[in-house]
Scaffold this active site. Structure first.
Site, PDB file in Angstrom:
ATOM      1  N   ARG A  69       0.841  -1.194   0.000  1.00 53.33           N
ATOM      2  CA  ARG A  69       0.000   0.000   0.000  1.00 53.33           C
ATOM      3  C   ARG A  69       0.880   1.248   0.000  1.00 53.33           C
ATOM      4  O   ARG A  69       1.939   1.258   0.615  1.00 53.33           O
ATOM      5  CB  ARG A  69      -0.903   0.019   1.230  1.00 53.33           C
ATOM      6  CG  ARG A  69      -2.053  -0.971   1.146  1.00 53.33           C
ATOM      7  CD  ARG A  69      -3.001  -0.805   2.304  1.00 53.33           C
ATOM      8  NE  ARG A  69      -2.418  -1.222   3.563  1.00 53.33           N
ATOM      9  CZ  ARG A  69      -1.895  -0.423   4.470  1.00 53.33           C
ATOM     10  NH1 ARG A  69      -1.900   0.887   4.288  1.00 53.33           N
ATOM     11  NH2 ARG A  69      -1.377  -0.896   5.579  1.00 53.33           N
ATOM     12  N   TYR A 208      -1.535  -3.309  -6.901  1.00 47.70           N
ATOM     13  CA  TYR A 208      -1.299  -4.180  -5.746  1.00 47.70           C
ATOM     14  C   TYR A 208      -2.345  -4.045  -4.649  1.00 47.70           C
ATOM     15  O   TYR A 208      -2.680  -2.930  -4.232  1.00 47.70           O
ATOM     16  CB  TYR A 208       0.083  -3.887  -5.138  1.00 47.70           C
ATOM     17  CG  TYR A 208       0.625  -5.068  -4.379  1.00 47.70           C
ATOM     18  CD1 TYR A 208       1.301  -6.078  -5.049  1.00 47.70           C
ATOM     19  CD2 TYR A 208       0.424  -5.216  -3.018  1.00 47.70           C
ATOM     20  CE1 TYR A 208       1.777  -7.188  -4.373  1.00 47.70           C
ATOM     21  CE2 TYR A 208       0.895  -6.319  -2.332  1.00 47.70           C
ATOM     22  CZ  TYR A 208       1.581  -7.305  -3.014  1.00 47.70           C
ATOM     23  OH  TYR A 208       2.049  -8.413  -2.346  1.00 47.70           O
ATOM     24  N   LYS A 217      -9.619  -2.088   1.567  1.00 49.86           N
ATOM     25  CA  LYS A 217      -9.265  -0.948   2.416  1.00 49.86           C
ATOM     26  C   LYS A 217     -10.045   0.311   2.006  1.00 49.86           C
ATOM     27  O   LYS A 217     -10.472   1.092   2.852  1.00 49.86           O
ATOM     28  CB  LYS A 217      -7.767  -0.691   2.338  1.00 49.86           C
ATOM     29  CG  LYS A 217      -6.920  -1.891   2.718  1.00 49.86           C
ATOM     30  CD  LYS A 217      -7.178  -2.331   4.135  1.00 49.86           C
ATOM     31  CE  LYS A 217      -6.264  -3.472   4.535  1.00 49.86           C
ATOM     32  NZ  LYS A 217      -6.530  -3.940   5.889  1.00 49.86           N
ATOM     33  N   HIS A 237     -11.028  -2.165  11.310  1.00 48.73           N
ATOM     34  CA  HIS A 237      -9.926  -3.024  10.853  1.00 48.73           C
ATOM     35  C   HIS A 237      -9.745  -4.132  11.897  1.00 48.73           C
ATOM     36  O   HIS A 237      -8.809  -4.093  12.687  1.00 48.73           O
ATOM     37  CB  HIS A 237      -8.674  -2.139  10.741  1.00 48.73           C
ATOM     38  CG  HIS A 237      -7.519  -2.782  10.063  1.00 48.73           C
ATOM     39  ND1 HIS A 237      -6.221  -2.359  10.261  1.00 48.73           N
ATOM     40  CD2 HIS A 237      -7.448  -3.788   9.169  1.00 48.73           C
ATOM     41  CE1 HIS A 237      -5.407  -3.088   9.521  1.00 48.73           C
ATOM     42  NE2 HIS A 237      -6.128  -3.963   8.855  1.00 48.73           N
ATOM     43  N   SER A 259      -1.479  -3.594  10.701  1.00 45.38           N
ATOM     44  CA  SER A 259      -1.167  -4.519   9.614  1.00 45.38           C
ATOM     45  C   SER A 259       0.017  -5.421   9.969  1.00 45.38           C
ATOM     46  O   SER A 259       1.000  -4.965  10.551  1.00 45.38           O
ATOM     47  CB  SER A 259      -0.814  -3.734   8.356  1.00 45.38           C
ATOM     48  OG  SER A 259      -1.856  -2.867   8.039  1.00 45.38           O
ATOM     49  N   CYS A 261       0.413  -7.848  12.124  1.00 47.64           N
ATOM     50  CA  CYS A 261       0.692  -8.133  13.540  1.00 47.64           C
ATOM     51  C   CYS A 261       0.075  -9.461  13.956  1.00 47.64           C
ATOM     52  O   CYS A 261      -0.090  -9.721  15.141  1.00 47.64           O
ATOM     53  CB  CYS A 261       0.127  -7.044  14.441  1.00 47.64           C
ATOM     54  SG  CYS A 261       1.165  -5.611  14.555  1.00 47.64           S
ATOM     55  N   LYS A 263      -3.075 -10.749  12.832  1.00 42.92           N
ATOM     56  CA  LYS A 263      -4.545 -10.825  12.904  1.00 42.92           C
ATOM     57  C   LYS A 263      -5.037 -12.134  12.296  1.00 42.92           C
ATOM     58  O   LYS A 263      -5.908 -12.798  12.845  1.00 42.92           O
ATOM     59  CB  LYS A 263      -5.204  -9.676  12.127  1.00 42.92           C
ATOM     60  CG  LYS A 263      -5.308  -8.409  12.906  1.00 42.92           C
ATOM     61  CD  LYS A 263      -6.540  -7.563  12.597  1.00 42.92           C
ATOM     62  CE  LYS A 263      -6.761  -7.262  11.135  1.00 42.92           C
ATOM     63  NZ  LYS A 263      -5.687  -6.419  10.599  1.00 42.92           N
ATOM     64  N   ASP A 284      -9.766  -9.594   8.788  1.00 43.83           N
ATOM     65  CA  ASP A 284      -9.217  -8.250   8.544  1.00 43.83           C
ATOM     66  C   ASP A 284     -10.201  -7.111   8.822  1.00 43.83           C
ATOM     67  O   ASP A 284      -9.786  -6.069   9.290  1.00 43.83           O
ATOM     68  CB  ASP A 284      -8.714  -8.160   7.088  1.00 43.83           C
ATOM     69  CG  ASP A 284      -7.795  -6.969   6.848  1.00 43.83           C
ATOM     70  OD1 ASP A 284      -6.963  -6.678   7.719  1.00 43.83           O
ATOM     71  OD2 ASP A 284      -7.910  -6.329   5.785  1.00 43.83           O
ATOM     72  N   ARG A 376       1.693 -12.102  -0.699  1.00 44.12           N
ATOM     73  CA  ARG A 376       0.323 -12.381  -0.244  1.00 44.12           C
ATOM     74  C   ARG A 376      -0.239 -13.656  -0.845  1.00 44.12           C
ATOM     75  O   ARG A 376       0.122 -14.058  -1.943  1.00 44.12           O
ATOM     76  CB  ARG A 376      -0.590 -11.224  -0.664  1.00 44.12           C
ATOM     77  CG  ARG A 376      -0.224  -9.883  -0.074  1.00 44.12           C
ATOM     78  CD  ARG A 376      -0.621  -9.787   1.371  1.00 44.12           C
ATOM     79  NE  ARG A 376      -0.205  -8.552   1.995  1.00 44.12           N
ATOM     80  CZ  ARG A 376      -0.929  -7.903   2.899  1.00 44.12           C
ATOM     81  NH1 ARG A 376      -2.096  -8.348   3.267  1.00 44.12           N
ATOM     82  NH2 ARG A 376      -0.462  -6.799   3.457  1.00 44.12           N
TER      83      ARG A 376
HETATM   84  C1  OXD Z   1      -3.199  -4.400   5.648  1.00 44.65           C
HETATM   85  C2  OXD Z   1      -3.783  -5.536   4.912  1.00 44.65           C
HETATM   86  O1  OXD Z   1      -2.257  -3.768   5.163  1.00 44.65           O
HETATM   87  O2  OXD Z   1      -4.669  -6.179   5.476  1.00 44.65           O
HETATM   88  O3  OXD Z   1      -3.695  -4.108   6.734  1.00 44.65           O
HETATM   89  O4  OXD Z   1      -3.387  -5.787   3.774  1.00 44.65           O
HETATM   90 MN    MN Z   2      -5.416  -5.245   7.228  1.00 46.03          MN
END
Ligand code: OXD
Ligand code: MN
Length: 593
Positions: A69, A208, A217, A237, A259, A261, A263, A284, A376
């Protein structure tokens, strides 16, 4: 196609603007997906993985300049600058349009425009919303079919109602006869633009992830957060998981973590505690609305997982590995000689030979990662072995607890519980973490990321905090979710992780569960409630008393410094910052004295 006049008109205008060679209305069928993937193979964008090892799956490498991002190129174009707030890049909407219209002009020449009607959330749920993405990227069209419910069925549900228009272009028109590249993009001209009043998204120059899969997002967080504030709900989020006790009682928990971490790992956790079960609703994003019974209900607006691959293994996240066993797309991972995928951390031993994400021959001693750190996988959520039976329930699932957390090597205990909703909002407002590879920037530095929403809030974050506070005031305190703060990443003075993490985090979830049931012993500290000695179930875990004490230690001096840093941080939000959070900070300072 559709009878929706507004949609037809908008597509017509965008076709006139972008001048694609062809327009393809996506029906969402398997045949269409297969056809898009074949085209991507012909163009050299996709490579089919060995069907015996990874059926119906593809590998794709992006342009090395387009791997994450791009927050510096992400804009919130509200009419008033103050409505975007100081944490967002703001541009006047008319000026942004005047800048971008010439750039969009002719930008799809030589390409196909895919029209992708998609639903965020189960079709027909009153919490769901419909968007339409126009894109000149087949990669985006293929990924959107995994990540959202898309195609004809969405148009049927949409009827003549409004939708969120989302325009995306990779920004690389082709001259007649010009040969395309496998990953077209335009790194010099990237714009990820949101018009919160018009509820519209324009994205240009990147193919991307969050820059291009606009349902995620851009819509489900930035635009939806604006809609949620206007209409009294929450777009967050957050992961959503269902936790079942050995007695068969079930509670749902959401969790906001910056992001990369963990999740996805937490959402799919396999408990080490006997008899406990975790099921996944989402990894997410959570959209949450109050039900008539006064409880908060959540849906996962997505239909797939777009997870970080490096670090994911059968040990760290078995359910994620099984979710991507077929029908998946892998971006920027490495290729094995057998035609399967690999990334750092997938296996204990590194394979002797690979082709790296940069298409280069790779060996373990070369010193370079085989996969990009933000590589990813895109996998259908329904393929997760632990998917929750209610994950598509249009009513959503009732939420008992909300977790906040981040990577903090020191200071922050394994878990603490807020005293009440307002204090919980305070905890959310000070979420902080070491930077990771999900966005551009220096990896390792501590950054505050309130509610893990800093890059994703579509309006002034000061107003966002006020919205959270206001929801707490408007609803029955007894029925509100309980709020906790976790930190799996606290380290000893010697630099070793104090907590094993992964499946062992179920021990922490158990205490959360018990606290929600009115059980679970706690000690009150200046920063919140922590488990009383013996209240965290560590049976069978090799952890010393000293480590446990360190995990929950509240270092007064350190917290006094933290409070000062929070005070400085709060000042950056400008005049709309809610007074109640200063009251909470003042109360914390008072308790630390
Ligand atoms: C982020 C994602 O960057 O979920 O949070 O891709
Ligand atoms: Mn995310």
């Amino acid at each position: 196609m559709t009878s929706n006049i507004r949609l037809k008109q908008w597509v017509k205008e965008m076709v006139e603007l972008c001048e694609p060679d062809q327009v393809h209305w996506c029906d969402g069928s398997q045949a269409e997906y297969d056809q898009i993937c074949s085209i991507l193979i012909q163009k050299g964008t996709f490579r089919r993985l060995n069907p015996d090892l990874r059926p119906n799956s593809f590998l794709c490498e992006s342009d090395p300049r387009d791997v994450a991002r791009v927050e510096q190129s992400t804009f919130i174009c509200s009419r008033q600058r103050e409505d975007a707030g100081l944490t967002n890049n703001w541009r006047d909407p008319d000026e942004m349009k005047a800048l971008l219209l010439p750039i969009y002009h002719g930008c799809m020449r030589g390409r196909t425009m895919y029209v992708i009607p998609y639903s965020m959330g189960p079709l027909g749920s009153s919490i769901s919303q419909i968007g339409v993405e126009l894109t000149d990227s087949g990669y985006v069209a293929a990924n959107m079919r995994i990540m959202t419910r898309m195609g004809k069925q969405v148009l049927d549900v949409l009827g003549d109602n409004p939708f969120i228009p989302c325009l995306h272009s990779v920004g690389k028109p082709l001259r007649p006869g010009e040969e395309d590249v496998p990953w077209p993009c335009n790194p010099e001209n990237r714009y990820i633009v949101h018009f919160p009043e018009e509820k519209m998204i324009w994205s240009y120059g990147s193919g991307y992830g969050g820059n291009a899969l606009l349902g995620k997002k851009c819509f489900a967080l930035r635009i939806a957060s604006v809609m949620a504030r206007e209409r009294g709900w929450l777009a967050e989020h957050m992961l959503i998981l269902g936790l079942t006790s050995p007695e068969g009682e079930k509670r749902y928990i959401t969790g906001a973590f910056p992001s990369a971490c963990g999740k996805t790992n937490l959402a799919m956790l396999i408990p080490t505690l006997p008899g406990w079960k975790v099921e996944t609703v989402g990894d997410d994003i959570a959209w949450m609305k109050f039900g008539e019974d006064g409880r908060l209900y959540a849906i996962n607006p997505e239909f797939g997982f777009f997870g970080v691959a490096p670090g994911t293994s059968m040990e760290s996240n078995r359910n994620a590995m099984l979710s991507m066993r077929e029908n998946s797309i892998f971006t920027n991972v490495a290729l094995t000689p057998e035609g399967d995928v690999w990334w750092e951390g997938m296996t204990p031993e590194k394979p002797p030979r690979l082709t790296s994400w940069l298409h280069e021959p790779w060996t373990p001693d070369g010193g370079k990662p085989a996969a990009h750190p933000n590589a990813r996988f895109t996998a259908p959520a329904g393929q997760c072995p632990a998917i929750d039976p209610a994950w598509e329930d249009p009513r959503g699932v009732p939420i008992s607890a909300i977790l906040f957390g981040g990577r903090r090597p020191s200071l922050v205990p394994l878990i603490h519980q807020s005293f009440n909703w307002q204090h919980g909002v305070f905890l959310g407002s000070v979420v902080s973490s070491e930077r990771t590879a999900a966005a551009d920037g220096t990896v390792g530095a501590i950054r505050r990321d309130p509610f893990a929403m800093l890059p994703f809030c579509g309006y002034n974050m000061a107003d966002y905090f006020a919205h959270w506070l206001c929801l707490g005031n408007r609803h029955d305190a007894d029925k509100l979710p309980r709020i906790f703060y976790v930190n799996w990443f606290r380290k000893s003075a010697a630099g070793r992780f104090l907590w094993p993490g992964y499946g062992e985090n179920s021990r922490v979830l158990k205490w959360v569960f018990e606290r929600c049931s009115g059980a679970g012993e706690a000690l009150t500290t200046p920063i919140g409630h922590v488990p009383a000695p013996g209240a965290l179930d560590v049976r069978g875990l090799e952890i010393g008393e000293a480590e446990l004490a360190e995990l929950f230690r509240v270092d007064r001096e350190g917290w006094i410094r933290e409070a000062a840093s929070i005070r400085e941080y709060y000042a950056t939000f400008g005049p709309r910052f809610p007074q109640q959070l200063y009251e909470e900070l003042g109360a914390l300072e008072g308790r630390l004295r």
